[in-house]
Scaffold this motif. Sequence first.
Motif, PDB file in Angstrom:
ATOM      1  N   UNK A  30       1.958  -4.756  35.431  1.00 31.49           N
ATOM      2  CA  UNK A  30       3.333  -5.104  35.780  1.00 31.49           C
ATOM      3  C   UNK A  30       3.964  -6.003  34.724  1.00 31.49           C
ATOM      4  N   UNK A  31       5.289  -5.946  34.669  1.00 34.24           N
ATOM      5  CA  UNK A  31       6.092  -6.813  33.817  1.00 34.24           C
ATOM      6  C   UNK A  31       7.295  -7.271  34.633  1.00 34.24           C
ATOM      7  N   UNK A  32       7.738  -8.500  34.385  1.00 30.60           N
ATOM      8  CA  UNK A  32       8.846  -9.041  35.173  1.00 30.60           C
ATOM      9  C   UNK A  32      10.197  -8.966  34.473  1.00 30.60           C
ATOM     10  N   UNK A  33      10.210  -8.469  33.237  1.00 32.70           N
ATOM     11  CA  UNK A  33      11.487  -8.274  32.548  1.00 32.70           C
ATOM     12  C   UNK A  33      11.322  -7.215  31.456  1.00 32.70           C
ATOM     13  N   UNK A  34      12.437  -6.867  30.842  1.00 34.13           N
ATOM     14  CA  UNK A  34      12.413  -5.820  29.839  1.00 34.13           C
ATOM     15  C   UNK A  34      11.682  -6.191  28.565  1.00 34.13           C
ATOM     16  N   UNK A  35      11.717  -7.451  28.196  1.00 33.90           N
ATOM     17  CA  UNK A  35      11.018  -7.896  26.985  1.00 33.90           C
ATOM     18  C   UNK A  35       9.512  -7.735  27.159  1.00 33.90           C
ATOM     19  N   UNK A  36       8.993  -8.185  28.306  1.00 33.46           N
ATOM     20  CA  UNK A  36       7.555  -8.021  28.576  1.00 33.46           C
ATOM     21  C   UNK A  36       7.182  -6.545  28.688  1.00 33.46           C
ATOM     22  N   UNK A  37       8.074  -5.748  29.257  1.00 31.39           N
ATOM     23  CA  UNK A  37       7.807  -4.311  29.381  1.00 31.39           C
ATOM     24  C   UNK A  37       7.681  -3.676  28.002  1.00 31.39           C
ATOM     25  N   UNK A  38       8.619  -3.969  27.098  1.00 32.06           N
ATOM     26  CA  UNK A  38       8.579  -3.371  25.768  1.00 32.06           C
ATOM     27  C   UNK A  38       7.334  -3.830  25.015  1.00 32.06           C
ATOM     28  N   UNK A  39       6.952  -5.098  25.161  1.00 35.84           N
ATOM     29  CA  UNK A  39       5.731  -5.595  24.514  1.00 35.84           C
ATOM     30  C   UNK A  39       4.506  -4.835  25.028  1.00 35.84           C
ATOM     31  N   UNK A  40       4.440  -4.618  26.336  1.00 36.99           N
ATOM     32  CA  UNK A  40       3.302  -3.887  26.915  1.00 36.99           C
ATOM     33  C   UNK A  40       3.269  -2.443  26.419  1.00 36.99           C
ATOM     34  N   UNK A  41       4.423  -1.807  26.372  1.00 40.60           N
ATOM     35  CA  UNK A  41       4.501  -0.409  25.927  1.00 40.60           C
ATOM     36  C   UNK A  41       3.982  -0.278  24.492  1.00 40.60           C
ATOM     37  N   UNK A  42       4.313  -1.233  23.642  1.00 40.89           N
ATOM     38  CA  UNK A  42       3.903  -1.162  22.238  1.00 40.89           C
ATOM     39  C   UNK A  42       2.407  -1.402  22.044  1.00 40.89           C
ATOM     40  N   UNK A  43       1.749  -1.996  23.051  1.00 44.07           N
ATOM     41  CA  UNK A  43       0.345  -2.377  22.866  1.00 44.07           C
ATOM     42  C   UNK A  43      -0.644  -1.681  23.786  1.00 44.07           C
ATOM     43  N   UNK A  44      -0.160  -0.854  24.719  1.00 48.17           N
ATOM     44  CA  UNK A  44      -1.068  -0.201  25.652  1.00 48.17           C
ATOM     45  C   UNK A  44      -0.674   1.271  25.821  1.00 48.17           C
ATOM     46  N   UNK A  65      15.582   3.459  25.669  1.00 46.33           N
ATOM     47  CA  UNK A  65      16.075   3.833  24.340  1.00 46.33           C
ATOM     48  C   UNK A  65      15.084   3.438  23.254  1.00 46.33           C
ATOM     49  N   UNK A  66      14.494   2.240  23.363  1.00 42.35           N
ATOM     50  CA  UNK A  66      13.492   1.809  22.388  1.00 42.35           C
ATOM     51  C   UNK A  66      12.264   2.721  22.433  1.00 42.35           C
ATOM     52  N   UNK A  67      11.857   3.085  23.634  1.00 39.40           N
ATOM     53  CA  UNK A  67      10.684   3.949  23.800  1.00 39.40           C
ATOM     54  C   UNK A  67      10.946   5.321  23.202  1.00 39.40           C
ATOM     55  N   UNK A  68      12.089   5.889  23.497  1.00 44.34           N
ATOM     56  CA  UNK A  68      12.430   7.214  22.981  1.00 44.34           C
ATOM     57  C   UNK A  68      12.635   7.194  21.468  1.00 44.34           C
ATOM     58  N   UNK A  69      12.989   6.036  20.921  1.00 43.09           N
ATOM     59  CA  UNK A  69      13.194   5.912  19.488  1.00 43.09           C
ATOM     60  C   UNK A  69      11.927   5.633  18.699  1.00 43.09           C
ATOM     61  N   UNK A  70      10.823   5.451  19.391  1.00 37.57           N
ATOM     62  CA  UNK A  70       9.549   5.131  18.749  1.00 37.57           C
ATOM     63  C   UNK A  70       8.699   6.392  18.613  1.00 37.57           C
ATOM     64  N   UNK A  71       8.223   6.659  17.400  1.00 37.96           N
ATOM     65  CA  UNK A  71       7.369   7.833  17.182  1.00 37.96           C
ATOM     66  C   UNK A  71       6.096   7.773  18.018  1.00 37.96           C
ATOM     67  N   UNK A  72       5.584   6.576  18.230  1.00 40.05           N
ATOM     68  CA  UNK A  72       4.330   6.420  18.966  1.00 40.05           C
ATOM     69  C   UNK A  72       4.491   6.564  20.476  1.00 40.05           C
ATOM     70  N   UNK A  73       5.715   6.382  20.993  1.00 38.15           N
ATOM     71  CA  UNK A  73       5.887   6.302  22.447  1.00 38.15           C
ATOM     72  C   UNK A  73       6.946   7.239  23.015  1.00 38.15           C
ATOM     73  N   UNK A  74       7.600   8.032  22.173  1.00 38.70           N
ATOM     74  CA  UNK A  74       8.732   8.826  22.649  1.00 38.70           C
ATOM     75  C   UNK A  74       8.358   9.831  23.730  1.00 38.70           C
ATOM     76  N   UNK A  75       7.110  10.227  23.826  1.00 34.35           N
ATOM     77  CA  UNK A  75       6.691  11.233  24.806  1.00 34.35           C
ATOM     78  C   UNK A  75       6.279  10.645  26.152  1.00 34.35           C
TER      79      UNK A  75
END
Length: 120
Positions: A30-44, A65-75
Amino acid sequence: MAYILVADDDGDIRELVEFTLIRAGHTVVTAHDGIDAWAAIRHQPFDLIVLDSMMPGLSGVQVTSLTRGSEDHFALKIIMLSARAREDQIQEGYDAGVDLYITKPFSPREFIEQVTALTG
């Protein structure tokens, strides 16, 4: 079962979604805000992310938008879970790249069915 990130600034909703997913056999972070969510997405390596549309730091739309714009996470599969229910608000989520937009209040049983459909 799936490895899922749930990000919502409302602790009660976050806990309900987490409990519902764990009860269905999924592993949840879980994450309590968007910043923590994006950090988790980039590392897990998540199978699915469930985002509230309105969170401090980064909104769910911004995280999408950040997720879809990332080659590693867009899918990654993304569900937007939101109280924002106007047609233009829902369209904003889809335009950002969510796979599914669910409005609150929601049925936990139907939510799990939709998660299962997205995660296989």
